[in-house]
Design a protein around this motif. Structure first.
Motif, PDB file in Angstrom:
ATOM      1  N   PRO A   1       0.810  -1.228   0.000  1.00 44.84           N
ATOM      2  CA  PRO A   1       0.000   0.000   0.000  1.00 44.84           C
ATOM      3  C   PRO A   1       0.841   1.275   0.000  1.00 44.84           C
ATOM      4  O   PRO A   1       0.491   2.255  -0.669  1.00 44.84           O
ATOM      5  CB  PRO A   1      -0.828  -0.126   1.284  1.00 44.84           C
ATOM      6  N   THR A   2       1.936   1.283   0.768  1.00 49.21           N
ATOM      7  CA  THR A   2       2.788   2.480   0.809  1.00 49.21           C
ATOM      8  C   THR A   2       3.416   2.745  -0.548  1.00 49.21           C
ATOM      9  O   THR A   2       3.552   3.898  -0.976  1.00 49.21           O
ATOM     10  CB  THR A   2       3.887   2.312   1.874  1.00 49.21           C
ATOM     11  N   LEU A   3       3.784   1.694  -1.262  1.00 49.05           N
ATOM     12  CA  LEU A   3       4.348   1.832  -2.597  1.00 49.05           C
ATOM     13  C   LEU A   3       3.338   2.478  -3.540  1.00 49.05           C
ATOM     14  O   LEU A   3       3.670   3.406  -4.291  1.00 49.05           O
ATOM     15  CB  LEU A   3       4.784   0.467  -3.124  1.00 49.05           C
ATOM     16  N   GLU A   4       2.095   2.011  -3.511  1.00 47.90           N
ATOM     17  CA  GLU A   4       1.062   2.566  -4.387  1.00 47.90           C
ATOM     18  C   GLU A   4       0.777   4.026  -4.052  1.00 47.90           C
ATOM     19  O   GLU A   4       0.561   4.852  -4.946  1.00 47.90           O
ATOM     20  CB  GLU A   4      -0.219   1.732  -4.278  1.00 47.90           C
ATOM     21  N   GLN A   5       0.791   4.345  -2.767  1.00 44.03           N
ATOM     22  CA  GLN A   5       0.566   5.736  -2.368  1.00 44.03           C
ATOM     23  C   GLN A   5       1.685   6.632  -2.891  1.00 44.03           C
ATOM     24  O   GLN A   5       1.441   7.727  -3.409  1.00 44.03           O
ATOM     25  CB  GLN A   5       0.483   5.849  -0.840  1.00 44.03           C
ATOM     26  N   GLY A   6       2.919   6.159  -2.775  1.00 44.41           N
ATOM     27  CA  GLY A   6       4.048   6.939  -3.268  1.00 44.41           C
ATOM     28  C   GLY A   6       4.000   7.139  -4.770  1.00 44.41           C
ATOM     29  O   GLY A   6       4.299   8.230  -5.285  1.00 44.41           O
ATOM     30  N   LEU A   7       3.621   6.090  -5.516  1.00 43.17           N
ATOM     31  CA  LEU A   7       3.515   6.203  -6.975  1.00 43.17           C
ATOM     32  C   LEU A   7       2.448   7.224  -7.366  1.00 43.17           C
ATOM     33  O   LEU A   7       2.645   8.021  -8.292  1.00 43.17           O
ATOM     34  CB  LEU A   7       3.198   4.839  -7.582  1.00 43.17           C
ATOM     35  N   ALA A   8       1.320   7.215  -6.654  1.00 47.63           N
ATOM     36  CA  ALA A   8       0.246   8.166  -6.950  1.00 47.63           C
ATOM     37  C   ALA A   8       0.689   9.598  -6.668  1.00 47.63           C
ATOM     38  O   ALA A   8       0.415  10.521  -7.456  1.00 47.63           O
ATOM     39  CB  ALA A   8      -0.996   7.816  -6.137  1.00 47.63           C
ATOM     40  N   GLU A   9       1.386   9.795  -5.543  1.00 48.44           N
ATOM     41  CA  GLU A   9       1.817  11.147  -5.182  1.00 48.44           C
ATOM     42  C   GLU A   9       2.871  11.665  -6.152  1.00 48.44           C
ATOM     43  O   GLU A   9       2.820  12.831  -6.577  1.00 48.44           O
ATOM     44  CB  GLU A   9       2.358  11.150  -3.748  1.00 48.44           C
ATOM     45  N   LEU A  10       3.831  10.831  -6.516  1.00 52.98           N
ATOM     46  CA  LEU A  10       4.873  11.280  -7.435  1.00 52.98           C
ATOM     47  C   LEU A  10       4.296  11.535  -8.826  1.00 52.98           C
ATOM     48  O   LEU A  10       4.693  12.488  -9.503  1.00 52.98           O
ATOM     49  CB  LEU A  10       6.003  10.246  -7.504  1.00 52.98           C
ATOM     50  N   THR A  11       3.343  10.719  -9.237  1.00 52.20           N
ATOM     51  CA  THR A  11       2.683  10.942 -10.523  1.00 52.20           C
ATOM     52  C   THR A  11       2.009  12.307 -10.548  1.00 52.20           C
ATOM     53  O   THR A  11       2.100  13.044 -11.544  1.00 52.20           O
ATOM     54  CB  THR A  11       1.654   9.836 -10.798  1.00 52.20           C
ATOM     55  N   ALA A  12       1.337  12.655  -9.455  1.00 55.07           N
ATOM     56  CA  ALA A  12       0.651  13.951  -9.387  1.00 55.07           C
ATOM     57  C   ALA A  12       1.645  15.112  -9.467  1.00 55.07           C
ATOM     58  O   ALA A  12       1.389  16.116 -10.135  1.00 55.07           O
ATOM     59  CB  ALA A  12      -0.163  14.041  -8.097  1.00 55.07           C
ATOM     60  N   VAL A  13       2.796  14.985  -8.803  1.00 58.14           N
ATOM     61  CA  VAL A  13       3.790  16.055  -8.811  1.00 58.14           C
ATOM     62  C   VAL A  13       4.410  16.206 -10.200  1.00 58.14           C
ATOM     63  O   VAL A  13       4.513  17.317 -10.737  1.00 58.14           O
ATOM     64  CB  VAL A  13       4.892  15.782  -7.763  1.00 58.14           C
ATOM     65  N   VAL A  14       4.822  15.086 -10.802  1.00 58.36           N
ATOM     66  CA  VAL A  14       5.451  15.149 -12.127  1.00 58.36           C
ATOM     67  C   VAL A  14       4.466  15.671 -13.162  1.00 58.36           C
ATOM     68  O   VAL A  14       4.811  16.507 -14.006  1.00 58.36           O
ATOM     69  CB  VAL A  14       5.990  13.763 -12.525  1.00 58.36           C
ATOM     70  N   ASP A  15       3.217  15.192 -13.108  1.00 58.45           N
ATOM     71  CA  ASP A  15       2.208  15.643 -14.060  1.00 58.45           C
ATOM     72  C   ASP A  15       1.880  17.123 -13.852  1.00 58.45           C
ATOM     73  O   ASP A  15       1.743  17.883 -14.813  1.00 58.45           O
ATOM     74  CB  ASP A  15       0.950  14.795 -13.915  1.00 58.45           C
ATOM     75  N   GLY A  16       1.780  17.554 -12.579  1.00 60.38           N
ATOM     76  CA  GLY A  16       1.476  18.959 -12.302  1.00 60.38           C
ATOM     77  C   GLY A  16       2.572  19.892 -12.784  1.00 60.38           C
ATOM     78  O   GLY A  16       2.290  20.953 -13.349  1.00 60.38           O
ATOM     79  N   ALA A  17       3.831  19.511 -12.580  1.00 59.65           N
ATOM     80  CA  ALA A  17       4.944  20.342 -13.033  1.00 59.65           C
ATOM     81  C   ALA A  17       5.007  20.396 -14.557  1.00 59.65           C
ATOM     82  O   ALA A  17       5.340  21.434 -15.138  1.00 59.65           O
ATOM     83  CB  ALA A  17       6.255  19.815 -12.470  1.00 59.65           C
ATOM     84  N   ALA A  18       4.686  19.273 -15.212  1.00 60.09           N
ATOM     85  CA  ALA A  18       4.747  19.222 -16.674  1.00 60.09           C
ATOM     86  C   ALA A  18       3.761  20.192 -17.308  1.00 60.09           C
ATOM     87  O   ALA A  18       4.005  20.711 -18.400  1.00 60.09           O
ATOM     88  CB  ALA A  18       4.474  17.801 -17.155  1.00 60.09           C
ATOM     89  N   GLN A  19       2.657  20.467 -16.634  1.00 61.48           N
ATOM     90  CA  GLN A  19       1.672  21.395 -17.171  1.00 61.48           C
ATOM     91  C   GLN A  19       2.153  22.845 -17.115  1.00 61.48           C
ATOM     92  O   GLN A  19       1.729  23.685 -17.908  1.00 61.48           O
ATOM     93  CB  GLN A  19       0.363  21.254 -16.398  1.00 61.48           C
ATOM     94  N   LEU A  20       3.031  23.147 -16.147  1.00 61.24           N
ATOM     95  CA  LEU A  20       3.511  24.517 -15.964  1.00 61.24           C
ATOM     96  C   LEU A  20       4.913  24.740 -16.525  1.00 61.24           C
ATOM     97  O   LEU A  20       5.227  25.830 -17.002  1.00 61.24           O
ATOM     98  CB  LEU A  20       3.508  24.858 -14.467  1.00 61.24           C
ATOM     99  N   ALA A  21       5.757  23.717 -16.449  1.00 63.04           N
ATOM    100  CA  ALA A  21       7.144  23.836 -16.918  1.00 63.04           C
ATOM    101  C   ALA A  21       7.569  22.500 -17.508  1.00 63.04           C
ATOM    102  O   ALA A  21       8.257  21.715 -16.848  1.00 63.04           O
ATOM    103  CB  ALA A  21       8.065  24.241 -15.773  1.00 63.04           C
TER     104      ALA A  21
END
Length: 461
Positions: free
Chosen positions: A253-273
């Motif tokens: 479960p901790t692995l899946e949570q980390g993957l979801a959080e990192l995906t959100a950060v990388v995707d969010g940054a890609a939209q702005l920079a």
């Protein structure tokens, strides 16, 4: 002071005047950028209780400089029991900031956005880019109870903005989430997560074979060690890292949570920079207080130099038992960055002094007139210096040349004053209440990338 030979102390950088101008430019640019993004400046004390500084990972207790009064030794007092001996110089700015938040929570407006530029101290072996005393420039965003993930997108964007205003060259911000390696290790059955993280964090220094051996010595099987190394090799410019991690066949479960959080950060940054962040699952950060997103920044073409900017999210560092203040922050290693740029000659300054004008002294009886002229120039923002002696004018001009002062002012007495650009030789009549350099860049030293200065050329003397 002793007349004997002076012995340098390694790990404590000092700057010559021209280098100091470069440092001040970098610090001013960073400060201005932080303020543009809505961060408020604070300063914390240099010392903290050793028990608070220690147990933060990275063998922090071994790096802390403890302090006590010299008089304690001279008086034979037991240093180990004295109050001062329990104090240490802070090795970063995040641990002191967490304490600051707890002590001042009733006076702060949350989410609290802070920047801090101060010296820190670490008792480690000095080497290229690593010092025992150095300057860091930090930003952090702290809230009460919960901290939205969008701040984890924002802080690397602030750093990117600061670097875009400085002659640092191309760089890359690498990002990971501590929950990904933690979840994978636990899914493999490796419960001593801190030990495994600290071992894998040495991968760039010692290589995969040594890491594999160290993991086995710590109790992992070769298969577990190989999976840990496989995770550390994943690096993608987009969110495809998540599928590659799942292909390793480990679930938790901790692995899946980390993957979801990192995906959100990388995707969010890609939209702005787009292209700013690279997901690099090798990044772990050795300090134990990080709980989620972690960052490291490298200069492209100088990856072996290591990170010049790092940080991450911490959820439990600031807690009073009733309330928790989660935060996310990033720190620019200013001294480390400057050491690289100056040593490589990658950045220069147009002159080694802020002084723009040397006011000549025609004779000592008229020194007061020269001082009045200098005062009038300073009142208009022109950095000016009165000649130390009423030597021949040629010697006063050479005095200015040796110090990099571009203009010499000649008081005219009953006639009009004259000002000379000693680089071009041009000399014109001037009034201290009105004159200003034709080129605004002559008002202050200009810091620029060395390549840019070479391409622009310089004026002939």
């Amino acid at each position: 002071m002793s007349s004997g030979k002076v012995t340098p102390i390694s790990g404590f950088p000092e700057f010559l005047p021209a280098e100091r101008i470069i440092e001040q430019h970098v610090l001013d640019t960073i400060r201005e950028t932080f303020e543009l993004h809505g961060f408020d400046s604070i300063e914390t004390r240099a010392v903290e209780p050793i028990e608070r500084l220690s147990d933060q990972g990275e063998d922090a207790d071994k790096e802390i400089y403890a302090i006590h009064r010299l008089a304690e030794d001279l008086q034979g007092e037991a240093a180990a029991t004295s109050h001062e001996a329990r104090l240490g110089l802070h090795f970063d700015l995040t641990v002191p900031f967490a304490r600051y938040v707890l002590e001042n929570s009733g006076k702060l407006q949350f989410p609290f956005r802070r920047y801090q530029i101060q010296r820190v101290w670490r008792g480690e072996r000095p080497q290229a880019g690593r010092y025992r005393e150095f300057t860091q420039a930090d930003i952090d965003i702290v809230d009460v109870g919960e901290l939205p993930f969008h701040y984890e997108v924002e802080v690397p964007l602030v750093v990117a903005d600061a670097f875009s205003r400085l002659p640092v060259g191309p760089f890359r911000i690498q990002v990971n989430n501590r929950k990904i390696p933690e979840g994978l290790y636990r899914g493999l059955g490796l419960d001593d997560v801190k030990t495994v993280l600290r071992i894998v964090d040495k991968l760039d220094k010692v290589g995969p074979d040594a890491i594999r051996e160290m993991l086995v010595d710590a109790g992992a099987t070769k298969e577990q060690a190989n999976t840990c190394l496989a995770l550390a090799e994943i690096r993608t410019p987009d969110t495809s890292f998540a599928d590659r991690v799942r292909d390793l066949g480990v679930s938790h479960p901790t692995l899946e949570q980390g993957l979801a959080e990192l995906t959100a950060v990388v995707d969010g940054a890609a939209q702005l920079a787009p292209g700013l962040l690279v997901a690099d699952l090798r990044v772990a950060r050795g300090l134990d207080y990080y709980t989620g997103t972690v960052y490291e920044t490298q200069l492209l073409g100088a990856e072996d130099f290591g990170s010049i900017c790092s940080g991450g999210r911490y959820d439990a560092l600031a807690s009073d038992g009733k309330r928790t203040y989660p935060g996310v922050g990033i720190s620019i290693g200013v001294s480390r960055l400057l050491g690289k740029l100056i040593a490589d000659g990658a950045v220069t300054t147009s002159r080694p002094t802020p002084t723009a004008v040397l006011v000549a002294v025609m004779d000592e009886e008229h020194r007061t007139e020269s001082m009045r002229i200098a005062a009038a120039l300073r009142a208009r923002g022109l950095a000016s210096l009165v000649s130390p002696t009423a030597a021949k004018l040629g010697k006063q001009i050479r005095f200015a040349e040796r110090r990099g002062i571009p203009f010499v002012w000649f008081p005219g007495g009953e006639e009009a004053d004259q000002v000379k650009d000693i680089r071009s030789g041009e000399q014109v009549a001037a009034d201290a209440g009105q004159w200003t350099p034709a080129d605004p860049a002559d008002l202050r030293p200009v810091v620029r990338a060395a390549a840019a200065q070479a391409s622009e050329g310089t004026r002939e003397d």
